[in-house]
Design a protein around this motif. Structure first.
Motif, PDB file in Angstrom:
ATOM      1  N   ASP A  67       0.781  -1.442   0.084  1.00 15.33           N
ATOM      2  CA  ASP A  67      -0.284   0.078  -0.120  1.00 15.33           C
ATOM      3  C   ASP A  67       0.685   1.484  -0.304  1.00 15.33           C
ATOM      4  O   ASP A  67      -0.144   2.365  -0.455  1.00 15.33           O
ATOM      5  CB  ASP A  67      -1.041   0.035   1.415  1.00 15.33           C
ATOM      6  N   PHE A  68       2.316   1.251  -0.006  1.00 12.03           N
ATOM      7  CA  PHE A  68       3.029   2.404   0.209  1.00 12.03           C
ATOM      8  C   PHE A  68       3.476   2.275  -1.160  1.00 12.03           C
ATOM      9  O   PHE A  68       4.123   1.646  -1.804  1.00 12.03           O
ATOM     10  CB  PHE A  68       3.887   2.018   1.616  1.00 12.03           C
ATOM     11  N   PRO A  75      -0.368   5.230   8.166  1.00 14.11           N
ATOM     12  CA  PRO A  75       0.055   6.177   6.508  1.00 14.11           C
ATOM     13  C   PRO A  75      -0.477   7.231   6.321  1.00 14.11           C
ATOM     14  O   PRO A  75      -1.910   8.069   6.792  1.00 14.11           O
ATOM     15  CB  PRO A  75      -0.773   4.474   6.761  1.00 14.11           C
ATOM     16  N   GLY A  76       0.159   7.556   5.560  1.00 12.90           N
ATOM     17  CA  GLY A  76      -0.276   9.330   5.041  1.00 12.90           C
ATOM     18  C   GLY A  76      -0.254   9.220   3.499  1.00 12.90           C
ATOM     19  O   GLY A  76       0.879   8.327   3.029  1.00 12.90           O
ATOM     20  N   CYS A 114       5.256  10.459  -1.397  1.00 11.69           N
ATOM     21  CA  CYS A 114       5.012   8.595  -1.703  1.00 11.69           C
ATOM     22  C   CYS A 114       3.837   8.981  -0.288  1.00 11.69           C
ATOM     23  O   CYS A 114       3.723  10.113   0.291  1.00 11.69           O
ATOM     24  CB  CYS A 114       6.209   8.215  -0.878  1.00 11.69           C
ATOM     25  N   ARG A 115       3.419   7.232   0.003  1.00 14.39           N
ATOM     26  CA  ARG A 115       2.549   6.971   0.746  1.00 14.39           C
ATOM     27  C   ARG A 115       3.403   6.441   1.637  1.00 14.39           C
ATOM     28  O   ARG A 115       3.023   4.860   1.661  1.00 14.39           O
ATOM     29  CB  ARG A 115       1.276   5.753  -0.086  1.00 14.39           C
ATOM     30  N   THR A 116       3.450   6.870   2.928  1.00  9.53           N
ATOM     31  CA  THR A 116       4.142   5.851   3.822  1.00  9.53           C
ATOM     32  C   THR A 116       3.976   6.158   5.626  1.00  9.53           C
ATOM     33  O   THR A 116       2.920   6.903   5.372  1.00  9.53           O
ATOM     34  CB  THR A 116       5.533   6.531   3.671  1.00  9.53           C
ATOM     35  N   TYR A 117       4.070   6.214   6.768  1.00  4.54           N
ATOM     36  CA  TYR A 117       3.718   6.128   7.793  1.00  4.54           C
ATOM     37  C   TYR A 117       4.064   7.506   8.147  1.00  4.54           C
ATOM     38  O   TYR A 117       5.668   7.822   7.787  1.00  4.54           O
ATOM     39  CB  TYR A 117       4.423   4.811   8.964  1.00  4.54           C
ATOM     40  N   LEU A 118       3.779   8.446   8.216  1.00  4.45           N
ATOM     41  CA  LEU A 118       3.812   9.977   9.179  1.00  4.45           C
ATOM     42  C   LEU A 118       4.107  10.373  10.252  1.00  4.45           C
ATOM     43  O   LEU A 118       2.572   9.154  11.308  1.00  4.45           O
ATOM     44  CB  LEU A 118       4.014  10.446   8.024  1.00  4.45           C
ATOM     45  N   LEU A 119       3.819  11.713  10.960  1.00  7.91           N
ATOM     46  CA  LEU A 119       3.186  12.552  12.117  1.00  7.91           C
ATOM     47  C   LEU A 119       2.468  12.969  11.768  1.00  7.91           C
ATOM     48  O   LEU A 119       3.252  14.472  11.024  1.00  7.91           O
ATOM     49  CB  LEU A 119       5.042  12.292  13.242  1.00  7.91           C
ATOM     50  N   ASP A 120       1.213  12.728  11.876  1.00 10.48           N
ATOM     51  CA  ASP A 120       0.623  14.157  11.826  1.00 10.48           C
ATOM     52  C   ASP A 120      -0.840  14.450  12.857  1.00 10.48           C
ATOM     53  O   ASP A 120      -0.607  13.546  13.182  1.00 10.48           O
ATOM     54  CB  ASP A 120      -0.482  14.183  10.366  1.00 10.48           C
ATOM     55  N   ASP A 121      -0.930  15.485  12.396  1.00  7.80           N
ATOM     56  CA  ASP A 121      -2.458  15.454  14.167  1.00  7.80           C
ATOM     57  C   ASP A 121      -4.013  15.326  12.544  1.00  7.80           C
ATOM     58  O   ASP A 121      -3.709  14.926  12.042  1.00  7.80           O
ATOM     59  CB  ASP A 121      -2.505  17.387  13.588  1.00  7.80           C
ATOM     60  N   ASP A 122      -4.712  15.072  13.593  1.00  2.21           N
ATOM     61  CA  ASP A 122      -5.311  15.060  13.004  1.00  2.21           C
ATOM     62  C   ASP A 122      -6.399  15.943  11.952  1.00  2.21           C
ATOM     63  O   ASP A 122      -7.550  15.013  11.589  1.00  2.21           O
ATOM     64  CB  ASP A 122      -6.948  15.011  14.575  1.00  2.21           C
ATOM     65  N   GLY A 123      -6.212  16.872  11.461  1.00  2.00           N
ATOM     66  CA  GLY A 123      -7.037  17.306  10.314  1.00  2.00           C
ATOM     67  C   GLY A 123      -5.564  17.030   9.495  1.00  2.00           C
ATOM     68  O   GLY A 123      -5.824  17.616   8.688  1.00  2.00           O
ATOM     69  N   TRP A 144       6.124  -0.718   4.376  1.00  2.00           N
ATOM     70  CA  TRP A 144       5.948  -2.269   3.623  1.00  2.00           C
ATOM     71  C   TRP A 144       6.691  -3.002   4.881  1.00  2.00           C
ATOM     72  O   TRP A 144       5.891  -4.143   4.961  1.00  2.00           O
ATOM     73  CB  TRP A 144       6.437  -2.591   2.051  1.00  2.00           C
ATOM     74  N   LEU A 145       8.276  -3.209   5.281  1.00  2.00           N
ATOM     75  CA  LEU A 145       8.423  -4.248   6.099  1.00  2.00           C
ATOM     76  C   LEU A 145       8.704  -4.482   7.632  1.00  2.00           C
ATOM     77  O   LEU A 145       8.211  -5.516   7.985  1.00  2.00           O
ATOM     78  CB  LEU A 145      10.273  -3.797   6.081  1.00  2.00           C
ATOM     79  N   LYS A 146       7.824  -3.425   8.028  1.00  2.00           N
ATOM     80  CA  LYS A 146       7.223  -3.050   8.708  1.00  2.00           C
ATOM     81  C   LYS A 146       5.221  -3.942   9.475  1.00  2.00           C
ATOM     82  O   LYS A 146       5.131  -4.733   9.922  1.00  2.00           O
ATOM     83  CB  LYS A 146       6.294  -1.283   9.541  1.00  2.00           C
ATOM     84  N   ASP A 147       5.076  -3.630   7.877  1.00  4.16           N
ATOM     85  CA  ASP A 147       3.435  -4.142   7.851  1.00  4.16           C
ATOM     86  C   ASP A 147       3.303  -5.854   7.455  1.00  4.16           C
ATOM     87  O   ASP A 147       2.622  -6.470   8.044  1.00  4.16           O
ATOM     88  CB  ASP A 147       2.711  -3.888   7.039  1.00  4.16           C
ATOM     89  N   THR A 148       4.368  -6.608   7.556  1.00  8.21           N
ATOM     90  CA  THR A 148       4.560  -7.721   6.369  1.00  8.21           C
ATOM     91  C   THR A 148       4.951  -8.151   7.733  1.00  8.21           C
ATOM     92  O   THR A 148       5.117  -9.281   7.739  1.00  8.21           O
ATOM     93  CB  THR A 148       5.137  -7.687   5.457  1.00  8.21           C
TER      94      THR A 148
END
Lengths: 409, 276
Positions: free
Chosen positions: A25-26, A291-292, A297-306, A330-334
């Protein structure tokens, strides 16, 4: 036998990413339309040149004669005794010119830029390591080099700014947003949109739009290929665990990638937990993010609720990034790799330990990996091996550490 | 159901060019946005583009970056942007609104939820800067189900083959980016605009709007000679940033739109007269 570069560019190990740059998904290509043609041009050029014998020969020669590869694999005897468990060996990327693994990923792209006829390279930098590595290769190939660096980082990394200027690069302080690495990346993308015809963007990590995560991984995977060979030569076995720090994740991806098919080799990516993952003062996007979409790219990230990207904190500027390379997501999720956090304090303790026990001054980024390796080794048997990527040396951090100790240099 | 096709149909009948101003939601000030939108519609803006503030607007120049920062300081999020549209719709049911923004706030809000809430609020289309058609899959289905248009960008660097793909997926209108650069970059050269626009028309019957670098009546008229719509953002946002209160913002917006509208209409009358 294939040359190191030929091995580097063949992809026998995993099929990722797919043709659109997706790791599950990333990944992918989340950029404004203006850049789509340039990314296509880059994909085509990379496909072509990585199979070109002349290009491969030049890259090989650069890695051995300019960078001085292979970097040694070093048994840290006193650190091992201190941890009291598995053997700890260090992959000495700290011995590379410009002080870190970053040079692996500028030699290749600069050569690619040169073959593509681009006269100008741009780069973003946080602490300045990737900026210095980019300025270095640009000087050598006679290319114009512009480095974008957050205004806050320009202030706190004055020596690296001057190093880049000595090497002939133009350093632009970026005043937008939080004035740090993520804003430098935004500004470099804006430059690229504006100067797509003559400019090659050397992204400093395994993030960004396709093909960057793949290309940067490939160039850095020389680390893992060497380490794998060296382990077999020195110990006649593969390591039981790999440990590397993860900001954007280029040194970790470079170490991990060639070991992905070796199922008995565990992989640990160490993120900056700053003041603690339960506080808002950290940079652990894989441990604490979701994920965001950021920087193409689509990847894990740090964001607020907005969905606004949040500011991060780490004692090490090189890990101070709110996203991470999509292949790590991807390595994390797998479940193939585990991601853990090490706090500022733990990293600083490991920094001092390595200085005193092994006579090696590590980068604060790499100190995170050392700190986790000590913990991990303690839980393992003496006949097992933990391989740590010592991604950079700590010259650049001496001032920071002294300041934290209340010492004025 | 999007209001955009009807607007372009009506303009075509009268031979006029659409004027599409852009403002960032919540700048200058949360209270100013709805009155500014209403005033612009009253002064003859045909479609309104409303920017969703984002912390990392990588395709925008410094003026819109600062507008985003100001809006975020006021705490404006996507829910509030939709609330502004609802409030606008209480007084204006005709002027289409295009939400323009970046993917992450939309991902966080949720594609399905956004499509539903945007439709209910009275939004007509979405333009997501960092979402090229290749990645638009999930959102695309949701927007289609909610009968919202999806506006895509075409750039000077877009190949003819990609133009065909984009044209097939786009609805509402196609937004042609007139220059290689970020929003608000220096004055573009529009003399060569006819060729790419005509080339694009070979792939689509959708109206074509042109933006990036258009700052005043003169540049708007130059673009209107070949485009169906003129998009103006940065210079308007820049002027609005001078406003110290809501009333001033409304006055600035009205004064900005009126002369451009007049110049565009004068030009289209001359064109109609010449061809009639």
């Amino acid at each position: 036998m294939a040359t190191p570069a030929e091995q580097l560019f063949s992809h026998p190990l995993t099929d990722f990413p797919d043709a659109q740059g997706h790791f599950g998904d990333f990944g992918g290509t989340y950029v404004a339309e203006t850049l789509m043609a340039s990314l296509e041009e880059l994909r085509t050029a990379y496909e072509r040149w990585r199979q070109d014998p002349e290009f491969i020969a030049r890259f090989d020669a650069d890695l051995s004669r300019y960078v001085g590869r292979p970097s040694p694999l070093y048994f840290a005897r006193r650190l091992t005794e201190h941890a009291g468990g598995a053997r700890i060996v260090l992959k000495r990327e700290d011995l590379n010119p410009t002080g870190a693994h970053k040079i692996n990923n500028t030699v290749g792209p600069a050569l690619l830029a040169h073959h593509m006829g681009k006269k100008r390279v741009i780069a973003e930098t946080g602490a300045g390591q990737h900026g210095v590595a980019s300025a270095t290769v640009a000087a050598r190939l006679g290319m114009e080099c512009v480095v974008y660096m957050g205004a806050v980082d320009v202030q706190r990394q004055a020596i690296n700014v001057y190093r880049m200027r000595l090497l002939g690069a133009e350093v632009h302080a970026v005043d937008s947003g939080s004035k740090t690495l993520k804003d430098a990346l935004n500004e470099a993308l804006r430059d690229w949109v504006t100067n797509v015809d003559n400019t090659f963007y050397i992204i400093g990590t395994v993030a960004g739009p396709h093909p960057y995560p793949m290309m940067v991984r490939d160039f850095n995977s020389v680390i893992g290929r060497e380490a794998r060979r060296q382990m077999i030569a020195d110990y006649d076995t593969l390591p039981d665990a790999l440990v590397a720090c993860v900001g954007g994740g280029s040194n970790a991806m470079g170490l991990f990638y060639p070991f992905i098919p070796d199922e008995g080799v565990a992989m640990y990516g160490v993120e900056a937990a700053g003041d603690g993952i339960d506080t808002d003062q950290h940079a652990a996007s894989l441990c604490a993010g979701r994920p965001g979409v950021l920087h193409g790219c689509r990847t894990y990230l740090l964001d607020d609720d907005g969905g606004q990207i949040t500011e991060t904190h780490s004692v090490s500027a090189g890990l101070d990034y709110p996203g991470v390379g999509p292949e790590h997501s991807w390595l994390k999720d797998t479940g193939r790799a585990q991601y853990v956090g090490i706090s500022d304090k733990e990293a600083l303790d490991a920094f001092h330990l390595l200085c005193r026990l092994e006579g090696i001054v590590p980068a604060l980024e790499s100190s995170h990996a050392v700190a986790y390796a000590i913990k991990l080794a303690a839980t393992m048997r003496p006949d097992q091996t933990v391989l740590v990527n010592l991604s950079g040396r700590g010259d650049k951090d001496v001032h920071t550490v002294a300041t934290l100790e209340g010492i004025e240099l | 159901m999007s209001r955009i096709p009807a607007v372009f149909d009506a303009l075509k009948q009268s031979g006029r060019t659409a004027l599409i101003p852009y403002v960032t939601a919540g700048d200058p000030g949360v209270e100013a946005t709805v009155p500014v939108l209403l005033a612009m519609a009253e002064q003859g803006a045909d479609i309104l583009e409303l920017g969703i503030p984002f912390s990392d607007p990588m395709a925008d120049g410094p003026v819109i970056q600062k507008a985003c920062e100001r809006a975020l300081e006021c705490g404006v999020d996507l829910s509030q942007v939709l609330a502004m549209v609802r409030e606008f719709r209480e007084q204006n049911q005709d002027t289409p609104i295009v939400l323009m923004g970046y993917m992450n706030p939309i991902e966080r809000y949720g594609a399905q939820r956004l499509a539903k809430d945007a439709q209910a609020a009275g939004v007509d289309a979405l333009l997501i800067v960092d979402l090229p058609p290749e990645e638009a899959g999930v959102l695309r289905q949701e927007l289609a189900a909610a009968e919202l248009d999806e506006i895509f960008l075409v750039a000077p660097t877009t190949t003819d083959a990609r133009c065909a793909v984009i044209a097939e997926k786009a609805s509402g209108f196609i937004y042609y980016v007139a220059l290689k650069g970020v929003t608000g970059a220096g004055h573009a050269d529009y003399s060569g605009l006819a060729e790419p626009i005509n080339q694009l028309r070979r792939h689509t019957d959708l109206p074509i709007g042109v933006g990036f670098g258009i700052s005043d009546a003169a540049s708007a008229c130059e673009v209107a000679a070949v485009a169906d719509a003129v998009v103006i953002g940065t210079s308007l946002v820049d002027q609005l940033s001078q406003a110290s209160d809501k009333a001033q913002a409304v006055a600035i917006a009205a004064q900005f739109i009126a002369p451009i509208r007049a110049a565009l209409d004068e030009q289209s009358q001359l064109k109609t007269a010449a061809s009639g």
